[in-house]
Structure formats: structure tokens, C-alpha cells
Design a protein around this motif. Sequence first.
Motif, PDB file in Angstrom:
ATOM      1  N   VAL A 167     115.251 -81.750  35.552  1.00  0.00           N
ATOM      2  CA  VAL A 167     116.373 -82.649  35.811  1.00  0.00           C
ATOM      3  C   VAL A 167     117.424 -81.904  36.627  1.00  0.00           C
ATOM      4  CG1 VAL A 167     118.067 -84.138  34.720  1.00  0.00           C
ATOM      5  CG2 VAL A 167     115.915 -83.659  33.545  1.00  0.00           C
ATOM      6  N   SER A 168     118.043 -82.601  37.530  1.00  0.00           N
ATOM      7  CA  SER A 168     119.044 -81.945  38.375  1.00  0.00           C
ATOM      8  C   SER A 168     120.332 -81.706  37.601  1.00  0.00           C
ATOM      9  CB  SER A 168     119.343 -82.804  39.596  1.00  0.00           C
ATOM     10  OG  SER A 168     120.097 -83.935  39.195  1.00  0.00           O
ATOM     11  N   GLN A 169     121.083 -80.747  38.053  1.00  0.00           N
ATOM     12  CA  GLN A 169     122.339 -80.417  37.390  1.00  0.00           C
ATOM     13  C   GLN A 169     123.231 -81.649  37.251  1.00  0.00           C
ATOM     14  OE1 GLN A 169     123.571 -77.927  35.682  1.00  0.00           O
ATOM     15  NE2 GLN A 169     121.517 -77.034  35.841  1.00  0.00           N
ATOM     16  N   ASP A 170     123.348 -82.375  38.312  1.00  0.00           N
ATOM     17  CA  ASP A 170     124.188 -83.563  38.291  1.00  0.00           C
ATOM     18  C   ASP A 170     123.847 -84.474  37.121  1.00  0.00           C
ATOM     19  OD1 ASP A 170     125.397 -82.680  40.485  1.00  0.00           O
ATOM     20  OD2 ASP A 170     124.857 -84.386  41.791  1.00  0.00           O
ATOM     21  N   THR A 171     122.585 -84.855  37.069  1.00  0.00           N
ATOM     22  CA  THR A 171     122.195 -85.801  36.027  1.00  0.00           C
ATOM     23  C   THR A 171     122.337 -85.188  34.642  1.00  0.00           C
ATOM     24  OG1 THR A 171     120.007 -85.247  36.804  1.00  0.00           O
ATOM     25  CG2 THR A 171     120.737 -87.511  37.111  1.00  0.00           C
ATOM     26  N   ILE A 172     122.082 -83.899  34.563  1.00  0.00           N
ATOM     27  CA  ILE A 172     122.259 -83.264  33.258  1.00  0.00           C
ATOM     28  C   ILE A 172     123.662 -83.526  32.734  1.00  0.00           C
ATOM     29  CG2 ILE A 172     122.475 -81.073  32.066  1.00  0.00           C
ATOM     30  CD1 ILE A 172     120.164 -80.024  33.602  1.00  0.00           C
ATOM     31  N   VAL A 173     124.646 -83.277  33.554  1.00  0.00           N
ATOM     32  CA  VAL A 173     125.997 -83.472  33.038  1.00  0.00           C
ATOM     33  C   VAL A 173     126.260 -84.951  32.787  1.00  0.00           C
ATOM     34  CG1 VAL A 173     126.662 -81.500  34.479  1.00  0.00           C
ATOM     35  CG2 VAL A 173     127.452 -83.799  35.090  1.00  0.00           C
ATOM     36  N   ARG A 174     125.730 -85.794  33.645  1.00  0.00           N
ATOM     37  CA  ARG A 174     125.947 -87.224  33.453  1.00  0.00           C
ATOM     38  C   ARG A 174     125.365 -87.664  32.100  1.00  0.00           C
ATOM     39  NH1 ARG A 174     123.491 -90.901  36.762  1.00  0.00           N
ATOM     40  NH2 ARG A 174     122.725 -89.130  37.960  1.00  0.00           N
ATOM     41  N   ILE A 175     124.208 -87.170  31.841  1.00  0.00           N
ATOM     42  CA  ILE A 175     123.562 -87.529  30.575  1.00  0.00           C
ATOM     43  C   ILE A 175     124.354 -86.987  29.389  1.00  0.00           C
ATOM     44  CG2 ILE A 175     121.556 -87.062  29.130  1.00  0.00           C
ATOM     45  CD1 ILE A 175     119.854 -87.323  31.694  1.00  0.00           C
ATOM     46  N   HIS A 176     124.764 -85.746  29.515  1.00  0.00           N
ATOM     47  CA  HIS A 176     125.570 -85.198  28.424  1.00  0.00           C
ATOM     48  C   HIS A 176     126.829 -86.020  28.186  1.00  0.00           C
ATOM     49  CE1 HIS A 176     123.428 -81.118  28.426  1.00  0.00           C
ATOM     50  NE2 HIS A 176     123.284 -81.645  27.235  1.00  0.00           N
ATOM     51  N   GLU A 177     127.410 -86.455  29.250  1.00  0.00           N
ATOM     52  CA  GLU A 177     128.602 -87.290  29.097  1.00  0.00           C
ATOM     53  C   GLU A 177     128.277 -88.558  28.319  1.00  0.00           C
ATOM     54  OE1 GLU A 177     130.830 -85.874  33.201  1.00  0.00           O
ATOM     55  OE2 GLU A 177     130.052 -87.933  33.003  1.00  0.00           O
TER      56      GLU A 177
END
Lengths: 345, 345
Positions: free
Chosen positions: B31-41
Amino acid sequence: MRKITIKDVARNAGVSIAAVSYVLNGKENKVSQDTIVRIHESIKELNYIPSITARGLVKNTSELIGVIIPQTEDHKQLVFENPFYSEMISAIEAVVREDGYHIILAGVDKGKTYLDISTSRNLDGAIIMGIYSEQLYEECKQANIPIVLIDSYVHDNEFTNVGIDDELGGYMATKHLIDNGHRNIGLVTGMIRKDGVVEKRFLGYKRALQEAGLFYNPDYVFENSVSYVHGRSSGALIAEKYPEITGVFATADMVAFGLIRGIKEAGKEVPEDISVIGFDDISMAHMFLPPLTTVKQQIFLKGETAAKLLIDQIRKKRGAKAHGKRTHIPLEIVERETVRNLRGD
Amino acid sequence: MRKITIKDVARNAGVSIAAVSYVLNGKENKVSQDTIVRIHESIKELNYIPSITARGLVKNTSELIGVIIPQTEDHKQLVFENPFYSEMISAIEAVVREDGYHIILAGVDKGKTYLDISTSRNLDGAIIMGIYSEQLYEECKQANIPIVLIDSYVHDNEFTNVGIDDELGGYMATKHLIDNGHRNIGLVTGMIRKDGVVEKRFLGYKRALQEAGLFYNPDYVFENSVSYVHGRSSGALIAEKYPEITGVFATADMVAFGLIRGIKEAGKEVPEDISVIGFDDISMAHMFLPPLTTVKQQIFLKGETAAKLLIDQIRKKRGAKAHGKRTHIPLEIVERETVRNLRGD
DNA sequence: CCTTTTGGGTTAAACGTTTAATTAAACTAT
DNA sequence: ATAGTTTAATTAAACGTTTAACCCAAAAGG
């Protein structure tokens, strides 16, 4: 060897999965007598045991009951120094087992909160012993499963409470000393926190004093932790510095044990010089030497009651939520050998 | 309000379910960094907590560890009279919690066997305390999950054992009495069963006697149950009928407590007239009056060790199965006030 | 004799995840 | 520009149950 599933049973019996599931769940009107016995045979033959996990997924249950018990200060261990808890857990396990539930034992950690456990495990209910932070009770409400609180005074209609009348207990203990002719009575206890059980016992202590026309002397209350060591140091202190104190009420048997030790170490005797009354009547109380006079709470009954109430609530899930009910387990003084009667002299 | 699932998180974050699952499981290279943070959010925002149940279904785990403890004779209650078990459980819970496991506490019933529990709950492992029927051990093997046995002498390569050297313990206790000048030494104990812990202690008792050139007198062993009451009656008996006995080894602290009581009730004193040494060093032992001299086993360490070994085994599941390993927790005499030195006189 | 009910069964969706397989896009190297 | 590789995403099957919906044959009702 592979795990056998309902599928294997179905194949073996030559029927559909659904049929098997129906007989497993006793919906026997859906299946003919013939097939019922055929299925039962297959179950026996294959030694099939259903997966509670899988069932839980679809039925949204776990047949698991969380039991939360206090932890040591460092949050590392469950607080089992006091056998009190073990006795209660034993009672709880006994009743929930009858209905096929198991208990999962856990302390609540910094990281994993109660809510985490409850929802990730899909608990069917929980029993919470002792007193915790506001936050925990909030989480409990959100978890939205039946919960019964043991020995807590949070008053919220969401929770069922079972406990004892601590104020009365404190009163009884103190009164027992007074009735035996004591007039200067010490109290050794854990931290007196607002709405905690010890506060109530403390209140009972004061009421008994007042009722008997005795002066309440704050110097006579030794407040620290509910522990053997606190009892012991208080015992020494009382024996040495407070010769006028002839009777002491310890708000837990464990404390009383320490107290007696401290008193003896200071060269005085129990009950000849100082009388001691405990609280709880843990099983050790009658084994102790001298056998401890104490306020008996029926620990086993308490656990049992809590468990039964919980099961009831789980059963009639959406039925009448037993709103904010509080059950009191009766208390009784058990006289043994640590209180001396000053009157008879 | 509905329970929030991984689906909700996925929708909220605008990604697929799989993506969410990947970040949940730390497979972050997928998973890309971007989506990782989005998902965590999204996870934070929705307060999402994964279902262990659902995960368990596909991964075939439960993150649950069974702890089997003995029951009372009537099979109704867990045997918690002896605080021994609680202390160990506390230790076990502490270590397994670190790895996200929970313990489920259960007695084994007539109806529901151990195997039932194990497979229906899909236990990841189990710790079994005490000694049971052959049948139970058979079931355990079939269950085919890592199991560690505490205080058992079944020798089977399937199981890891942790315990103490009971023979040595019995020897140490008896030797301590001998070293203090005692020559006629009683033994009060639970039933001596083949391959049970008490048999080993009994053997140690005999070895110490023999080594010191003392005669083993079968009349001096009082064999019944490991309980307070048995200790108490034996104490009375010894004090009254066996004036030559000056020292007694009780194979459990609980028994020693009863013993001391019985002796005192018969009008003799401990340790002046009769010395007593216990076994276990449960926390009550140092609180007792007089404080009990005993063979200390590090109960907490024992539980901890068992739990750690179990976790290890669960980890490297198909890896090196720790075959039939037996770990011994060291023993030590702790001298307190119930053994009198006859030599010094 | 036609319609309805009932008894006895099956099919398939759902529960909430994981993960292998697949696809699509963006780079790399030639 | 083309083929090959990497990266980032998605799809769908699977885990082991339950249960609503469906189906068919036989019985019952008219």
C-alpha cells in the motif's frame, strides 16, 4: 489431520449442510426423524465438534464473558494478593459454565482498553469488579453489552450492580466493638475515595460512633492502602502511640492480619490489649491465629448472584433491561477470637 | 448503532477492503504511503476495532489460551481455596497479555470435555495445572495444539512440562528439620498417588531420613487430603498421641496452617514443642502467626515460565516442537519462626 | 380433480476478515 | 517505441456456520 466441519458431517450423512445445522440447533421440526438419527450417527462417528467461532460470526455472539479485575499499580499483574477475587471468580465460572459460557480473564491495560477487548472479542457480557476511572464506564456504555458491576457505586441505569451495604458493614463492625465496651476505636483502611466502598464503610464507622455518643477522632483513622503492610505498620503505631485505643476496625481481613502482626510485634496482645475486627471473611480468616472476628460477606454468593444476573440479561437481550438494579448481599458478624468483651470484666 | 467493520473503513477511506486489511496487518509494502495514512485516519475517525472472531475464522486462530485448573470434588467449583493457583494465573495472564492473547479459564466437566473446549473455541494453546485422568492427556494430544503442563509428571514427548523438583523439595524440607536436630519427623500430606507431586515429596522425605540414618516409620505419615482440615486433625493427633515427634513436614502451606492450629488446640506450642515446615510459600505464609518456615517455590516465576514456553511454541508452530522438555524452577528454604533448633539447647 | 397446506429437504447469502490472483498504471532499460 | 518490471490497487475465494428463501412431493380440503 484436517479439522472436521459441518460439511464432512453432511457428506457422511448424505444430506445438506443446512439439515445438519438444523439438528445441531434443535430445530427438529425441519428434519425427519430418520435423518435426525442419521445425522447424529455421523456426528458421533466423525467426532464432530462445532466451531463456536464460526457460529459466533453469523449469530453475533461469542459465548464469552469478560471478567475484569483490578491490577497492581504497575498494571502488570492481576490483583490476586487478596483471595477475595479468586473466590468470586470461582463462583462466576461455576454458574456461567452451566450455560455453556466461558470466562475470559483480563486486566485493562493502558494500550488495550476495555472497549477494545469487548468489541474485538465480541463479548456477550461482562462482569467488572472494583472501581475504575470514569473513562472505563463510558467505554462500557458504548460497548453496549450487558454488564454487571461488583462492588461499585457508580449509579447509572445502564449497569446492574451487586454488592453489599458497605455503610451498614462499617456500622456493624464498629457497633460490635462498641457493644463489647470499646470506646476509643481506630479505623485502619485503604484510601477513602469519594463513592468508593471504603468511604461507605468509613461512613458507617462514623455513624456507629455518633449513635453511641462517642467522639469521632480523625487521628484514629489510619488511611493508606488495603494491604497487609499498611495493617502491620498501623498496628505497631497504634500499640505504641495510642494506648487509649482498645479496638480497631480493619476494612479488610488482609489488613487485619497485618494489624495483628504489628500489634504483637509491638509487644501487645490481641485481643487482650487490643481488639481487632476485620471485613470480608476470606477463607483465611478462620484459619488465622488467632481466628479473626470479622464482618462476613458471602463472597461466593456475591459472584454467583452477579453471574446469574448477567446471564439473565444476556438471555432476554432486548427484553426488559434490568435497569440500574442494585442487589445487596446480606452481611453478618462472625465472632471468633480477636475481640475482647470489656464489659464482662 | 451498527458495528463498524472493515467495510466501513474502506468506504470511508475510498479504498478496497483488501487495502485496509493490508495496513491492519502491517503488510505495508502493498500500500502506498498516502493511502496508509488515509486509512489510519479513517480507522481513528470511525473508531474501528477489528473482529478477532472473523480473523480467527480465516487464520484458524483465536488468540485464546485455555487455562485448566483443578476443580472441587463435586466438579462444581474451581479449586481456589489454595491461593497457589490464583498467583499462577495472575502470572500467566500478565505474560500472554503482552502478546495480545487472553486466557480463558475453565474447569473440565463431565459433559464438556477438554477436547470440546479446545476445538470448539479453537484455542491457540493451553496450560494445564495439576494432575488429571489419562483420558484428558489423550484428548490433549488429539487436540493438537501446544500444551504446557504445570506440576505434572506425565512423561510424553507431546507435552512441555514446567514444575519443580518435588523429590528434592521433600528432601530439603526434611533435611532442614534433621539439620535442626529433629529425629522423629512426621509427614502430613495429601493422597500419595503414583507419579503425583506428593509422591515425589514423600520420596524426598524418605531419602533424607535414610541419608541421616533415621528409621522410616510409616506410622508417622498422615496421608489424606491437601487441606486445612486434614492438617488440623493431624496436628491434634500428633500432639496427643505421638509425643516423640518433634518436627513435622506438611506438603503444603495450607496443611501447615491447619497443623499448627491443631497442635495449639491440643495444648502444645509451635515451635517450642513441635516444629513445622510447610511447602509452597504462598503469600499467606509470611503473614501467618507464627510466620511459617517453608520450602519456597517461586509461584509467579512458574506461571511466567509456563506462559513464555507456551507462547514460544505457538509462535514457531510447525517449527521445532519443544519435545517433552521439562523445566525446573529452583527451590529454596525460607526460615521463619516455626522450626526450632534442637541442637543449640 | 384442482388448490392449498405441510413436511422435508436444498440453495445461497451473510457474518467480517485474510490473502492469492489479477489488473492497471507507471517506470526502466534497451 | 517496446518489452519487462515494479508498484499500488482491486477482485474474489475462503474460513465454518446459520437461516431466509425456495422447491417439490405428498397429503388434505373443497
